[in-house]
Design a protein around this motif. Structure first.
Motif, PDB file in Angstrom:
ATOM      1  N   LEU A  23       0.082  -7.632   0.001  1.00 49.72           N
ATOM      2  CA  LEU A  23       0.281  -6.268   0.435  1.00 49.72           C
ATOM      3  C   LEU A  23       0.178  -5.371  -0.794  1.00 49.72           C
ATOM      4  CD1 LEU A  23       2.628  -4.945   3.021  1.00 49.72           C
ATOM      5  CD2 LEU A  23       3.043  -4.083   0.723  1.00 49.72           C
TER       6      LEU A  23
ATOM      7  N   GLN B 254       1.661   4.681   0.576  1.00 51.29           N
ATOM      8  CA  GLN B 254       1.772   3.886   1.796  1.00 51.29           C
ATOM      9  C   GLN B 254       1.588   2.417   1.449  1.00 51.29           C
ATOM     10  OE1 GLN B 254       2.656   5.056   4.832  1.00 51.29           O
ATOM     11  NE2 GLN B 254       2.879   7.046   3.835  1.00 51.29           N
TER      12      GLN B 254
ATOM     13  N   TYR C  31      -0.144  -1.233   2.584  1.00 53.01           N
ATOM     14  CA  TYR C  31      -1.244  -1.770   3.384  1.00 53.01           C
ATOM     15  C   TYR C  31      -1.353  -3.277   3.211  1.00 53.01           C
ATOM     16  CZ  TYR C  31      -2.606   3.100   3.555  1.00 53.01           C
ATOM     17  OH  TYR C  31      -2.600   4.452   3.747  1.00 53.01           O
TER      18      TYR C  31
ATOM     19  N   GLN D 280      -3.301  -6.423   2.809  1.00 57.67           N
ATOM     20  CA  GLN D 280      -4.633  -6.784   2.313  1.00 57.67           C
ATOM     21  C   GLN D 280      -5.030  -8.162   2.822  1.00 57.67           C
ATOM     22  OE1 GLN D 280      -6.751  -4.930   0.847  1.00 57.67           O
ATOM     23  NE2 GLN D 280      -8.214  -6.273  -0.138  1.00 57.67           N
TER      24      GLN D 280
ATOM     25  N   ALA E 279      -4.056   3.405  -2.330  1.00 55.59           N
ATOM     26  CA  ALA E 279      -2.948   3.583  -1.383  1.00 55.59           C
ATOM     27  C   ALA E 279      -2.161   4.855  -1.669  1.00 55.59           C
ATOM     28  CB  ALA E 279      -2.023   2.368  -1.435  1.00 55.59           C
TER      29      ALA E 279
ATOM     30  N   ARG F  47       7.362  -2.731   5.299  1.00 53.24           N
ATOM     31  CA  ARG F  47       6.148  -3.352   5.875  1.00 53.24           C
ATOM     32  C   ARG F  47       6.173  -4.861   5.659  1.00 53.24           C
ATOM     33  NH1 ARG F  47       3.008  -4.432   9.470  1.00 53.24           N
ATOM     34  NH2 ARG F  47       0.761  -4.480   9.124  1.00 53.24           N
TER      35      ARG F  47
END
Length: 177
Positions: A50, A55, A57, A59, A81, A93
């Motif tokens: 990640l 933010q 995301y 990967q 990001a 996340r």
């Protein structure tokens, strides 16, 4: 065990205060170099990758295909990001992804050189939530406190790790990282 590796790719990770084989490199290049070696040593671990800035995301989802994780590590550029360092978003996340996994041992390795900024989730509260699902967080703060460019929030990173039974590590050079 499932292991999520969350790497800060905010703008400050372009700072070239690291040396590898005598060459000055960015903090992110140092992370990539060390992470390639770390990933190759994993045996039987499912790894996920990640990246976060403003933010967070995903990967690479959890996989035993370490070659794919290594490839995904190479396909990211600092700043993709956003410029901020949203530690809480990265932890939140990661929790979502780890909670969805059925493996008993769940680990988050959080690598950053900054202070939480722009998070929608308080990082310490996110760590407490992680602890409820038996997720252990290891935090790594990158940078030399004597170099004048060290603004990592060690106090928060130590607290995040301790809330989950993990540990904090300061990395001021490649060997420590």
């Amino acid at each position: 065990r499932s292991m999520m590796i969350a790497v800060d790719i905010s703008g400050s990770m372009t700072t070239t205060d690291w040396k590898i084989e005598g060459n000055r490199v960015s903090r992110y290049e140092a992370v990539k170099s060390v992470m390639h070696e770390f990933i190759q040593r994993r045996k039987g671990d499912r790894l996920g990758l990640l990246f976060f800035g403003s933010q967070a995301y995903l990967q690479s989802p959890f996989t035993l295909d370490l070659q794919s994780v290594n490839q995904m590590l190479n396909e990211v550029e600092v700043g993709m990001a956003g410029q901020e360092t949203a530690l809480g978003n990265a932890i939140g996340r990661s929790i979502q992804l780890l909670e969805a996994d059925s493996v008993d041992k769940k680990v988050l390795i959080l690598i950053t050189d900054g202070v939480d900024s722009g998070s929608e989730i308080n990082p310490v509260q996110a760590a407490r939530t992680a602890a409820l699902d038996s997720i252990v967080i290891y935090t790594i703060g990158m940078g030399d406190p004597n170099a004048g460019m060290f603004d990592v929030d060690e106090k928060s990173l130590k607290l995040i790790a301790s809330e989950t039974g993990g540990k904090y590590f300061r990395a001021i050079d490649r060997e420590e990282l």
